[in-house]
Write a protein that holds these residues in place. Structure first.
Motif: not given
Length: 838
Positions: A707-712
């Protein structure tokens, strides 16, 4: 893609009511499908092909009465006094009612079990007394036989002397008949004495056999002392409810019925606390905490956009989209086993990206309106430019989530797929319903002051880059902050939450604490151990071997009790309940499981030829953690590789994607370090409502990575595309960095605050799995957006100068130009406004 989205935005603007009605119709269908086909969610994690599963299957197949599962409930008196006879009678009636349920195979009455233990102990004492009496009788009989033997031997000697004397006197023939009669009497006495001796030996052997059996019984009772069902004070008891299959396989509705029967029992002075296995409650998809998160998001939107209408459109967009996504996913829960956290994860992401995606398009539309563009034309162009970026951002997140399928872990794959579906719906809503709603509100999307200034907005006149010394300081400070926050991550322990981290007022938490207080922490973490015994043992030999193994297990440092529970029909397999000294999520228990599985725990003992295997909750946690840990490298490689490729295409640079990815590594490590500090170490536990510390949720890191990689990468997309656009239009590299940062930071700041507030709303729910995920995602978004995307990456790109946009010529020729900002489309629209068609 940009032209397609332009036409889609134009169509949505012109057919606004139809588009909006269509989405509400889809929402109605999704909700109806959920109500019609939705099933019960689960809080259990099950994986195939684990050692734990194999051991449980072996026990079911090879040990009589070894199949099925069980769950516990704690019974305690309100006044702390021992249970009265009346209370026990009422409880016995309740146990019969529970046992009458179809799903229950039997109920182990704790008082009967305790009385049976006492009865066995009394029988053992009686047996020992009988054994002592038998020994005395044997000794008395032996003494009597020995005395009779001496008497017979003396008579024989006298007879032999008389015969010899008669022979010497020549009188033997005259007295022969008398001698023969005396000899016959002696022989008969000897025969009787031999029979008595034989009977005595038989009694001795029987006594020795009974003594061996009694010794085994005494050893078994001594071993069983650590597995009590009633506390020493008699005020707490543990009820066991047995099922025909594992608890994970029992329908949740049926478990709820059992839990309610126990919890709602009206027995004066008695409280019954169902354990975590029985008292499962599906966490609410939406609670006060999430409502507060949405309120914060609304405030951010109002501050940024200046109008209630403008703030309401992204919220409406997100709520409808998440309704479609979550309800649609839940409609499959009747056919697919779905964890309770799965739809909640979809809700988290659906709300967050739904608001953000709509905001990106809305922000571009507002800017164009201020410049004097027509409403419909602005909607179409915003959809073709910012909407194009939204689609690429959505694809990045979806890639990261769908890549969870490569882990081979079913529940993770389903989580990723449901969340990806919700993101897909959010992106689709952003490029269809957002243009439609913007068309309906027209210029009211701007405040009165902004409407008065339409057509008079000045262009960005930035001609200089940022100050280099300041950027050096910013870069160093950002790195130092991330490294400091990341330090606790080196102490990360993974596992599944036990009842000790539930809400303090919940029945599972109180049951856990009461068991620990009354029976020891290890009673909350029983391990199932199977031992493969040597072939060819008799029944007694197998029993002795089983006891010997149990005693060796009991001698281990972290074992409180080791109780033999059964053997196979051919006496080749024995089972044991091993009670650790600590709870299920503790490090000593985890180390004990590893020790038992190492294979040499019995080396150098009398039972060194016995092989053992382990199952149980703690063992299952380790198995699941190992499976997920093994899947993580492949998952990371796939996600990072595909995302890097996508960013190289978008930014036409090698160093920028690399810097962006390394920045994510820093923000992710810092977020996980903070998770360890709060949820594992207990720092600021009261502030975040953490009732107990323990290992970090097994699948939290891999979920957070996706999730965080995609959002980042999304935030990187929305800041760096502006930099790329400025550089492509001739701005110097460092000027382009500053222009892109200033153009994108407002919307990224708002988007990050909104997403953080939505995620943070889940921190204060009652489900510990949801709270830790919410904390990790909220902090991860904050760090990645504000420390990495708005500070660290721009600073590094500034320091890199022209190298930030370097791309080998051969690579530049072969990769497609995706034009994520829609620059070509914007140029064509500009020409059209001057009289040329597209």
């Amino acid at each position: 893609m940009a032209k397609l989205l332009y036409r889609l935005g134009l169509l949505s603007a012109r057919r606004a009511k139809t588009v909006i009605a269509a989405w509400f119709a889809i929402l109605a269908v999704a909700v109806t499908s959920f109500l019609a086909f939705g099933g019960q969610l689960s809080n259990q994690i099950s994986l195939p092909d684990l050692e734990t599963t194999e051991v449980a299957d072996r026990m079911s197949e090879e040990i009589e009465d070894g199949s099925g599962g069980s769950a516990q409930a704690v019974i305690r008196t309100d006044d702390g006094e021992a249970f009265t006879d009346e209370q026990r009678d009422q409880l016995a009636e309740l146990f019969e009612e529970v046992e009458a349920e179809d799903v229950v195979t039997s109920v182990t009455d704790p008082f009967d079990a305790a009385e049976e233990m006492d009865s066995n102990r009394a029988e053992l004492e009686d047996g020992q007394q009988e054994l002592e009496d038998g020994r005395q009788q044997l000794e008395s009989g032996q003494e009597e036989i020995e005395a009779n033997q001496e008497e017979l031997d003396s008579g024989q000697e006298q007879l032999d002397a008389a015969i010899e004397e008669a022979q010497d006197a020549g009188m033997y023939e005259a007295a022969q008949e008398q001698f023969d009669e005396q000899q016959a009497e002696i022989d008969e006495g000897q025969e009787q004495l031999d029979e008595a001796r034989t009977e005595l030996e038989e009694n001795r052997e029987e006594l020795e056999s009974g003594e061996a059996e009694l010794t085994r019984g005494e050893q078994m009772l001594d071993l069983s002392d650590g597995l009590g069902t009633v506390s020493e004070d008699g005020d707490v008891a543990v009820l066991t409810v047995n099922f025909p299959e594992s608890v994970q396989g029992v329908d949740m509705d049926e478990l709820s019925v059992i839990s309610e029967m126990l919890a709602d029992a009206d027995i004066d002075g008695v409280e019954i606390l169902p354990s975590q296995e029985l008292a499962f409650e599906t966490p609410a998809l939406f609670s006060k905490a999430e409502a507060i998160g949405l309120i914060v998001a609304a405030i951010v939107l109002i501050v940024m956009l200046g109008t209630f209408i403008g703030a309401g459109l992204p919220l409406l967009n997100a709520l409808v989209g998440v309704g479609v996504g979550v309800a649609g996913a839940l409609s499959l829960s009747g056919a697919v086993e779905m964890m309770s956290v799965t739809p909640i994860l979809g809700l988290m992401l659906g709300l967050a990206v739904g608001i953000d995606f709509a905001l990106f398009i809305l922000h571009r539309h507002r800017r164009q309106l201020k410049e004097g563009m027509d409403v419909v034309d602005s909607i179409a162009l915003a959809n073709g430019t910012a909407g194009n970026a939204v689609i690429f951002a959505g694809v990045t997140v979806i890639i990261a989530l769908l890549a969870l399928n490569v882990t081979g872990v079913g529940f993770l794959a389903l989580m990723g797929s449901v969340a990806a579906f919700c993101v897909f719906i959010a992106a689709l809503m952003a490029v269809t319903m957002t243009p439609a709603t913007m068309s309906l509100v027209g210029l009211r999307i701007l405040s009165k002051k902004e409407r008065a200034q339409v057509g008079h907005v000045s262009a960005n006149g930035i001609t200089e880059g940022m100050k280099t010394p300041r950027q050096v300081v910013i870069a160093l400070a950002a790195v130092a902050a991330l490294v400091t926050l990341a330090l606790p991550v080196f102490s990360l322990r993974l596992g599944l939450p036990d009842a000790s981290v539930e809400a303090e007022d919940s029945a599972p938490y109180q049951a856990y604490e009461q068991i620990e207080e009354s029976f020891g922490a290890g009673m909350n973490a029983p391990l199932l151990v199977l031992a493969d015994l040597p072939q060819g043992l008799g029944e007694d030999e197998a029993a002795e071997e089983q006891i010997a193994v149990a005693q060796e297990l009991l001698d281990l440092e972290d074992v409180e009790a080791a109780v033999p529970t059964g053997t196979s029909a051919d006496d080749t397999v024995a089972s044991f309940a091993v009670i650790p000294t600590d709870g299920p999520a503790s490090e000593p228990t985890e180390e004990l499981v590893h020790q038992l599985r190492d294979g040499d725990v019995l080396a150098g003992t009398e039972v060194s030829d016995v092989e053992i295997s382990v199952a149980g909750a703690a063992a299952a946690n380790i198995d699941i953690s190992d499976v997920i840990a093994d899947a993580l490298p492949l998952y990371l490689g796939l996600v990072v590789g595909l995302s890097l490729l996508l960013m190289v295409m978008v930014f036409r640079s090698l160093l920028l994607p690399l810097v962006a990815t390394l920045g994510f590594v820093g923000s992710f490590a810092a977020a996980m370090g903070a998770v360890v500090a709060v949820y594992q170490w207990g720092w600021l536990a009261d502030l975040f409502g953490v009732s107990g510390t323990g290992p970090i949720l097994t699948f939290l890191p891999i979920i957070a990575v996706g999730i965080l990689f995609g959002l980042g990468m999304d935030y990187q997309l929305f800041t760096a595309t502006g930099m790329r656009e400025a550089y492509a239009h001739g701005a110097k590299p460092r000027v382009a960095v500053r222009k892109g940062l200033l153009a994108g930071r407002a919307v990224v700041t708002a988007a990050a605050l909104i997403m953080t507030s939505v995620f943070a709303g889940f921190i204060f729910t009652d489900d510990v799995m949801v709270t830790s995920i919410g904390f990790a995602l909220a902090l991860g978004v904050l760090l990645d957006a504000f420390v990495v995307r708005l500070l660290l990456v721009p600073a590094v790109l500034h320091l890199l100068g022209p190298a930030a946009w370097w791309l080998p010529k051969w690579l530049d020729r072969i990769i497609p130009d995706v034009d994520v900002e829609g620059a070509a489309l914007e140029a064509e629209v500009t020409k059209r406004s001057e009289g040329a068609g597209i």
